[in-house]
Design a protein around this motif. Structure first.
Motif, short mmCIF file in Angstrom:
data_model
loop_
_atom_site.label_atom_id
_atom_site.label_comp_id
_atom_site.label_asym_id
_atom_site.label_seq_id
_atom_site.Cartn_x
_atom_site.Cartn_y
_atom_site.Cartn_z
N MET A 114 40.51 42.50 52.21
CA MET A 114 40.19 43.20 50.98
C MET A 114 38.69 43.45 50.89
SD MET A 114 42.66 44.21 49.42
CE MET A 114 43.97 44.32 50.61
N VAL B 153 45.44 41.54 56.13
CA VAL B 153 44.93 42.57 55.23
C VAL B 153 43.60 42.07 54.69
CG1 VAL B 153 45.40 43.94 53.19
CG2 VAL B 153 47.28 43.11 54.61
N ASN C 42 44.24 45.02 44.84
CA ASN C 42 44.06 45.91 45.99
C ASN C 42 45.24 46.01 46.96
OD1 ASN C 42 41.21 47.09 45.97
ND2 ASN C 42 40.85 44.96 45.43
N LYS C 43 45.81 44.88 47.31
CA LYS C 43 46.88 44.90 48.31
C LYS C 43 48.18 45.45 47.70
CE LYS C 43 49.19 41.75 51.51
NZ LYS C 43 49.35 40.33 51.88
N ALA D 92 42.85 49.53 46.51
CA ALA D 92 42.60 50.06 47.85
C ALA D 92 43.89 50.50 48.55
CB ALA D 92 41.89 49.01 48.70
N GLU D 93 44.98 49.81 48.27
CA GLU D 93 46.24 50.20 48.91
C GLU D 93 47.17 50.90 47.93
OE1 GLU D 93 47.91 46.96 51.16
OE2 GLU D 93 46.50 47.39 52.78
N ARG E 39 31.28 55.76 61.35
CA ARG E 39 32.31 56.79 61.23
C ARG E 39 31.83 58.03 60.50
NH1 ARG E 39 36.82 54.84 58.03
NH2 ARG E 39 35.10 54.43 56.61
N HIS F 69 37.42 45.73 49.46
CA HIS F 69 37.13 46.33 48.16
C HIS F 69 37.08 45.30 47.04
CE1 HIS F 69 38.22 50.41 49.74
NE2 HIS F 69 38.75 49.60 50.63
N SER F 70 37.75 44.18 47.26
CA SER F 70 38.05 43.33 46.13
C SER F 70 36.82 42.61 45.58
CB SER F 70 39.11 42.30 46.51
OG SER F 70 38.59 41.46 47.52
N ALA G 94 41.11 54.75 53.58
CA ALA G 94 40.31 54.61 52.37
C ALA G 94 39.85 55.98 51.84
CB ALA G 94 39.09 53.73 52.63
#
Lengths: 462, 435
Positions: free
Chosen positions: A428, A426, B255-256, B281-282, A332, A430-431, B316
């Motif tokens: 994650m 969902v 994050n969620k 993130a969210e 992207r 990032h987590s 993001a």
């Protein structure tokens, strides 16, 4: 009679897939980055029936042609990714060190949202590759990002040369040597696996030639037993398939050059090729090309001695170089990845943009169709607000064959097609410290169940 | 015999000569008094000084301004057409803890166990990691390096990217990490059903609550214990106690969207005084709730794919900006190890997709400095602060810019790394090798 009619209808439908829909647009008054020629200010680009018809100032819009105002915007050829795994249901046939017989073209997923996301980064063409589990993997597929179409066939870039995946080093060694206790477990083994396949392919090719020469005079002559794997090896030997070889270390790159020299194979693009900079003169002398990452390193030992100056060194030494993504994320922002070569090696705007346009087109053998804005080429265009090499650039519109496939002003919240409303997980990303954007080794660990969280949480798996 | 002695002496001289040369070629950080002149000084906290001078002495910034006289003995570095920025701070990394991704024995961030808050990131920082020079030469001078893994994986530490020992690198902040119970999948490989996810979340939340009850009890007992009474060794509770007392920051990874709301409720319930949410993130989905709760956020990476296939492609990229515009205090992070150098580009993408330029600059300088309580020393160019800064040829978020000079903790650090050495060695190989 009825049967004949039905078969003819079927045939017609197949033919219609081979000629996907095209469109007409006139892009007005942009700064046109042609790539192969100069930068043209305040210039129009006319696309008709999916092809670039005219590049000039003040083109009058033909009747019925949609006009796009690109005043203050940058107009560049659609970006090309020479290494990706998006739009694929499956990536690795990890069941043997040589699987030349398979083709990812049989596993295209037209509903992968990654295709739309790639369009939103200005990318119109990508090289959907087999994974790197095997020394000789499957055939790859050059696709056009015709998001919205629903048939596998419609994504294949008609007329694009055939390509095949090879892989050297840790991945085939880990999968087959460590995982299955068979060769190759070393870089010596990788060489011999490849030599064996070429030797068998050559014998097969010669047996077919002998049969062709003798069959008229010798009624007892027999062709060799049909072998799909060896058919592919024969096609590589004949130069009908371009090799794209996953590789990292200088020694293994040099090894493959020697093997190919022995078999007279010249069409070779090295992929990743993190240590390509160490053998850049050898690559240039052979006419091999290189498709690299902008800055990935240290995710495993064979990339520990890398440098982000790789692209700059390769270019300086005359190697045709591209920057690829190998990732549903990086695809992207390939324009940004190309920009990094200005920090790491001071590449000019022209050279940096070539890394994601005409150079990957050359590596895929489609440079007569895409990769620059020239009359007669495909109407594949990316329009940017801000110069595409600037960190602040934002792709505005992406056009494939003259059809607008991404428009930032018509970008809805949910761009999926054929949505299963229940399937809304969902993830994650990032987590944890995952880098699971990479899919080069996808399906391998499921296949061998050698994983555990070590693989998922720690590994880049290019 | 005499000839042998001559050869030996010549050999020795040659050997020492080579040795001497190689030592001379290795540039080291140096201290001294420096005058950075004719620069555009981007102070972050006090505007921009055009055509200014910045003086460095004894490791500190001693003057900034247009009409600063250069004292005798100062080394003058001409910065015409260049820009001075405070060193960038990455609010969440594994730098120094991770060397080679696929080799687990070179990974020191992920200890076994769900409840290990006493694991000290600082202990395992390798000051000689190849990734450290690679990172700092791009202007990222200071990073939070953190353990990962269980619910309480350990204690993170802020480090400056120069020094021979972890203590020399330590920048004065530690915080306990908590991975807040989540109902999200960990990735595409995570095949758990929604029901299983919910069960796992509830179970984890129950565990967290139990830990906090025990912590309350532990705090009570330790506060009442007499001087000669010794409690059993309990390093986990000892590590969490400062968080309970409000003396140390809890870095809560969440994050969620639903998890964020649940975490806001949880920290309020537990009366946790010092807390920052990480990841987030969210956050854009619940930005108003975050702003209202006045909880600062360390978010990133910005350059990442959306968490849901239904999300806009730029979810993001736009997250940091949306939170900032809603009034959330935002710092940025890469959450990376070997490519922490991409922090400036993450800030650039945040700007391209909606964050205010000034807010993005602050998100990699003064905001994390304040969040970590080290703004006396770091995060902006002010007299009295540490000389931790860099000189850039242009906008430091642009890929076309380069770092020209680098100072960390008052040391002028050479712009050298293995990546640069490989470039210098291989750009033009020694000609003449045949075959």
């Amino acid at each position: 009679m009825k049967n004949i009619l039905i078969s003819m209808l079927c045939l017609l439908s197949v033919i219609s897939y081979a000629q996907p829909a095209t469109g007409d647009v006139l892009i007005k008054n942009g700064t046109v980055l042609t790539i192969t020629k100069e930068v043209l200010e305040n210039t129009d680009v006319l696309i008709q029936q999916g092809k670039i018809k005219q590049i000039a100032k003040n083109i009058a819009a033909p009747k019925g042609v949609q006009v796009i105002d690109a005043t203050g915007l940058f107009v560049m050829p659609g970006i090309i990714d020479a290494h990706s795994h998006i739009a694929l249901d499956v990536v690795n046939e990890a069941s043997s060190p040589v699987t030349a017989e398979v083709a990812v073209g049989d596993a295209i997923d037209p509903f992968d949202i990654s295709i739309y996301r790639a369009l939103a980064g200005g990318v119109t063409t990508s090289h959907a590759m087999h994974g790197s589990a095997n020394a000789i993997g499957g055939e790859c597929q050059t696709i056009k990002h015709r998001w919205g179409l629903r048939e596998q066939q419609e994504y294949k870039m008609e007329g694009a040369p055939r390509t095949i995946k090879f892989a050297l080093g840790e991945n085939p060694m880990r999968v087959h040597g460590e995982g299955r206790k068979i060769q190759p477990a070393t870089r010596m083994g990788v060489e011999q696996v490849i030599r064996q396949a070429f030797a068998e392919g050559k014998a097969y090719m010669e047996a077919k030639q002998k049969y062709a020469a003798n069959k008229k005079t010798d009624a007892t002559a027999l062709p060799p037993k049909y072998n799909r794997r060896l058919e592919k090896m024969e096609a590589i030997l004949k130069g009908d398939i371009i090799i794209h070889c996953h590789s990292y270390r200088a020694d293994e790159i040099y090894m493959l050059l020697n093997v190919l020299k022995d078999y007279g194979v010249t069409k070779i693009c090295f992929q990743h090729v993190n240590e390509g900079f160490k053998v850049a003169p050898e690559l240039a002398a052979y006419g091999a090309t290189a498709s690299v990452f902008a800055d990935w390193w240290a995710y495993k030992f064979e990339v520990y001695y890398s440098t982000p100056y790789n692209a700059a060194i390769l270019m300086e030494n005359g190697v045709i170089t591209s920057i690829n993504s190998d990732s549903g994320d990086y695809i992207r922002h390939l324009y940004h990845q190309a920009g990094k070569t200005q920090r790491y090696g001071g590449l000019s705007n022209d050279d940096a943009l070539k890394l994601i346009t005409i150079n990957p087109a050359i590596q895929l053998g489609i440079e007569n169709r895409v990769g620059s804005i020239e009359v007669g080429k495909d109407g594949d265009i990316a329009i940017f607000k801000g110069h595409p090499l600037s960190i602040y650039a934002v792709p505005q519109m992406t056009i494939v064959d003259g059809i607008i496939r991404f428009d930032i002003n018509k970008d809805n919240d949910d761009m999926r097609i054929d949505v299963d409303p229940e399937a809304l997980p969902v993830y994650m990303h990032h987590s944890q410290h995952t880098h699971d954007h990479d899919r080069c080794m996808q399906d391998v660990y499921e296949f061998f169940e050698m994983g555990g969280r070590q693989f998922y949480f720690h590994n880049h798996r290019h | 015999m005499q000839r042998q002695i001559i050869y030996f002496t010549l050999g020795l001289a040659l050997f020492l000569g080579v040795l001497g040369t190689s030592y001379a070629q290795t540039a080291k950080p140096i201290t001294g008094s420096f005058a950075l002149t004719n620069a555009t000084i981007v102070t972050v906290t006090n505007g921009i000084v055009e055509n200014g001078t910045l003086l460095i002495q004894n490791g500190k910034i001693i003057a900034i301004g247009k009409a600063v006289a250069i004292p005798d003995g100062f080394t003058v570095l001409d910065c015409s057409n260049h820009f001075i920025y405070p060193g960038f701070i990455d609010g969440g990394t594994r730098l120094g803890l991770s060397e080679v991704g696929s080799i687990s024995l070179t990974q020191d961030d992920d200890e076994i166990g769900e409840f290990t808050p006493h694991m000290q990131a600082l202990t395992a920082v390798n000051p000689n990691s190849v990734a450290i020079p690679v990172t700092r030469v791009e202007g990222v001078t200071t990073v939070l390096t953190q353990p990962t893994g269980g619910m309480f994986p350990g204690t993170a530490a802020l480090i400056n990217l120069v020094g021979y020992t972890p203590d020399q690198m330590y920048a004065g902040f530690k915080g306990v990490i908590m991975n807040f119970p989540s109902s999200a999948k960990r990735g595409q490989f995570d095949r758990r059903s929604d029901e299983d996810l919910k069960k796992a979340e509830e179970k984890a939340l129950k565990t967290a609550n139990e830990i906090w009850e025990q912590l309350a009890l532990y705090a009570d007992i330790t506060s009442k214990a007499k001087a000669d009474e010794r409690l059993d060794y309990n390093p986990e509770m000892d590590a969490l106690l400062p968080v309970y007392k409000g003396e140390m920051t809890l870095l809560l990874e969440v994050n969620k969207d639903k998890d964020i709301l649940s975490a806001i409720k949880w920290v309020k319930e537990k009366k946790i005084q010092k807390v920052a949410f990480t990841g987030v993130a969210e956050g854009w989905r619940v930005a108003d709730s975050l702003a209202k709760a006045q909880i600062p956020v360390i978010t990133g990476p910005v350059i990442a794919i959306p968490n849901r296939t239904s999300d806009r492609y730029d979810a993001a990229y736009a997250n940091a900006g949306k939170m900032q515009k809603a009034g959330v205090k935002v710092a940025l992070r890469t959450n990376d190890a070997e490519n922490v150098r991409n922090l400036p580009f993450n800030a650039g993408f945040a700007i391209a997709y909606g964050m205010d330029k000034e807010a993005a600059l602050k998100a990699v300088t003064i905001v994390p400095a304040e969040l970590f309580g080290v703004n006396k020393d770091l995060g902006s160019l002010e007299v009295g602060k540490s000389a931790t800064l860099f000189v850039s040829t242009g906008d430091p978020f642009e890929t076309s810019s380069n770092v020209k000079y680098l100072f960390i903790s008052g040391y002028q650090v050479p712009l050298d790394s293995r990546h640069i050495q490989l470039y210098n060695e291989f750009l033009r190989r020694v000609p003449g090798f045949q075959r």
